[in-house]
Motif scaffolding. Structure first.
Motif, PDB file in Angstrom:
ATOM      1  N   GLN A  34      -7.068  44.382 -56.525  1.00 22.08           N
ATOM      2  CA  GLN A  34      -6.438  44.912 -55.120  1.00 22.08           C
ATOM      3  C   GLN A  34      -5.462  45.805 -55.822  1.00 22.08           C
ATOM      4  N   PRO A  35      -5.043  46.825 -55.055  1.00 21.92           N
ATOM      5  CA  PRO A  35      -5.496  46.980 -53.525  1.00 21.92           C
ATOM      6  C   PRO A  35      -6.947  47.830 -53.421  1.00 21.92           C
ATOM      7  N   TRP A  36      -7.807  47.181 -52.579  1.00 25.53           N
ATOM      8  CA  TRP A  36      -8.981  47.726 -52.289  1.00 25.53           C
ATOM      9  C   TRP A  36      -9.092  48.153 -50.783  1.00 25.53           C
ATOM     10  N   LEU A  37      -9.349  49.378 -50.390  1.00 23.40           N
ATOM     11  CA  LEU A  37      -9.128  49.687 -48.988  1.00 23.40           C
ATOM     12  C   LEU A  37     -10.256  49.332 -48.349  1.00 23.40           C
ATOM     13  N   ASN A  79     -12.172  52.228 -46.757  1.00 25.96           N
ATOM     14  CA  ASN A  79     -13.206  53.161 -47.547  1.00 25.96           C
ATOM     15  C   ASN A  79     -13.986  52.243 -48.452  1.00 25.96           C
ATOM     16  N   PRO A  80     -14.627  51.075 -48.270  1.00 31.37           N
ATOM     17  CA  PRO A  80     -15.347  50.106 -49.062  1.00 31.37           C
ATOM     18  C   PRO A  80     -15.813  50.777 -50.251  1.00 31.37           C
ATOM     19  N   ASP A  81     -16.583  51.646 -50.178  1.00 28.53           N
ATOM     20  CA  ASP A  81     -17.645  52.094 -51.232  1.00 28.53           C
ATOM     21  C   ASP A  81     -16.613  52.900 -52.505  1.00 28.53           C
ATOM     22  N   SER A  82     -15.452  52.993 -52.227  1.00 30.92           N
ATOM     23  CA  SER A  82     -14.634  53.584 -53.230  1.00 30.92           C
ATOM     24  C   SER A  82     -13.823  52.545 -54.079  1.00 30.92           C
ATOM     25  N   THR A  83     -13.667  53.092 -55.196  1.00 28.69           N
ATOM     26  CA  THR A  83     -12.878  52.068 -56.431  1.00 28.69           C
ATOM     27  C   THR A  83     -11.873  53.015 -56.725  1.00 28.69           C
ATOM     28  N   VAL A 104     -14.448  44.345 -64.255  1.00 25.55           N
ATOM     29  CA  VAL A 104     -14.291  45.010 -63.132  1.00 25.55           C
ATOM     30  C   VAL A 104     -13.796  46.577 -63.434  1.00 25.55           C
ATOM     31  N   HIS A 105     -14.371  47.535 -62.714  1.00 24.89           N
ATOM     32  CA  HIS A 105     -14.126  48.928 -62.834  1.00 24.89           C
ATOM     33  C   HIS A 105     -13.320  49.424 -61.843  1.00 24.89           C
TER      34      HIS A 105
END
Length: 303
Positions: free
Chosen positions: A89-92, A95-99, A292-293
Motif C-alpha cells: 500500500q498505497p494501491w489506488l 487504477n487497479p491495474d497500475s503498480t 511484490v513489484h
C-alpha cells in the motif's frame, strides 16, 4: 387452375391453424382437452416441487459441512497453498491495474490520493475492541484452539509515527521520501519458521530476528539497484511473528511493516522488488510468491 389450388391450400392451412388453437368439435385447445391440461399441469407442479426440494436439501447438506471461519480446503495441495504472497500500500483502487506510485513534489494534489489511501488502510488499527496487548512471548497461537472466543493481538502504529511514516508527516510523500506498507497474504494457520543461525540470507542478515518475517527491497534491474538509494525498514526486523497464526476472528489486526525510501532520484522511474524472508517462504517470480513489484517515480518540476 394453379391459382385455384393455391387459394384452396391457403384456406385449408388457415382452417387447420384455427382448429389447432381451438377445436370446438373435439373440445381441445392447442391439441389438448381441459382434462389433459389439468393432468400435465399437476404433473409439472409436482415434478418441479420435488426437483426444488432435492436441490434445497443438497444445498443445506453442503452448507452444513462448511465453517464460517475456516475454508473447507486450505494448506498444502490446495489452490490457497502454504506460501504467502506479499502485498503493498498505497494501491489506488481507482487504477487497479497500475503498480506505479507517481507524484510531483511541487504539486501537493499529486500525492494526496496516496495519503488518503494510507489513511483509510490504517484506520482499521484504531479500533482496538476485542483485541489484547501482547507482550513478551505472547502471540496469537491460541486463536486456532479458542476460535471466535479468542482475542487477537493488538497491532500498534507507534513505530511508524516515530519514523516519520505517519499521517501528520503525510507518510513522507511531502519530503520525497515515501513510506510503503508491506504485508503478507492471510493464510489460515500459517506461522513463520525461523532460519538456522548460519543460514540467514545475506540480504537480511543484519536485521533478522527469530520469530519475525524480514523484508528487503531492492531495484529490479542493475540500473534500478543503483537508483533506489537508502531504504529504512520500520520496524527494522520486519513483520512481527507474534501476530501469527492467522484465523478469521473479529477485528483481527493484520501485522504490517513499512519501508521508507530515503534518497530516491528525482524525475527517474525506479522499479522496486520487495521480498519477505522466513524459512517457509519461497520466492517465485512467475507466480509472485513471497515478493511484490511496484514502481516509484518522484517528480520535481513545475507542471
Amino acid at each position: 387452375m394453379a391459382n385455384g389450388r393455391a387459394k384452396k391450400e391457403e384456406v385449408d392451412y388457415d382452417h387447420g391453424w384455427k382448429e389447432f388453437l381451438y377445436n370446438k368439435r373435439r373440445g381441445t385447445c392447442l391439441g389438448r382437452t381441459s382434462k389433459s391440461w389439468f393432468q400435465i399441469t399437476v404433473f409439472y407442479i409436482i415434478f418441479y416441487a420435488l426437483l426444488a426440494a432435492f436441490w434445497v436439501g443438497c444445498l443445506a447438506i453442503f452448507l452444513g459441512t462448511l465453517d464460517d471461519k475456516v475454508p473447507r480446503f486450505y494448506g498444502k495441495g490446495t489452490i490457497i497453498g502454504i506460501n504467502p504472497g506479499v502485498g503493498y500500500q498505497p494501491w489506488l483502487k481507482e487504477n487497479p491495474d497500475s503498480t506505479l506510485i507517481k507524484f510531483n513534489l511541487k504539486n501537493p494534489e499529486s500525492w494526496k490520493p496516496y495519503v488518503d489511501q494510507l489513511d483509510g488502510y490504517l484506520s482499521k488499527y484504531k479500533n482496538t475492541n476485542g483485541t489484547r496487548e501482547c507482550v513478551g512471548d505472547d502471540n496469537n497461537s491460541n486463536l486456532l484452539a479458542d476460535g471466535s472466543a479468542a482475542r487477537p493481538c493488538r497491532f500498534s502504529l507507534a513505530d511508524f509515527d516515530k519514523a516519520g511514516c505517519s499521517a501528520a508527516k503525510q507518510y513522507g510523500f511531502k519530503e520525497g521520501k515515501p513510506c510503503v506498507v508491506l504485508s503478507l497474504n492471510r493464510l489460515i494457520g500459517w506461522s513463520p519458521v525461523d532460519f538456522a543461525p548460519n543460514s540467514v540470507p545475506e540480504q537480511v542478515r543484519d536485521r533478522y530476528k527469530n520469530g519475525s518475517i524480514a523484508l528487503h527491497c531492492d531495484g529490479t534491474t542493475n540500473v534500478d539497484k543503483e537508483h533506489i538509494g537508502k531504504t529504512t525498514y520500520v520496524p527494522k526486523e520486519g513483520i512481527s511473528g507474534k501476530f501469527y497464526p492467522y484465523i478469521f476472528v473479529d477485528n483481527y489486526h493484520q501485522p504490517i511493516a513499512m519501508v521508507r525510501f530515503e534518497t530516491l532520484p528525482r524525475n527517474k522511474l525506479v522499479l522496486v522488488e520487495c521480498r519477505a524472508y522466513a524459512l517457509n517462504i519461497e520466492h517465485d517470480i512467475t507466480s509472485r510468491l513471497g515478493l511484490v513489484h511496484f514502481e516509484l517515480f518522484v517528480q520535481d518540476k513545475k507542471e
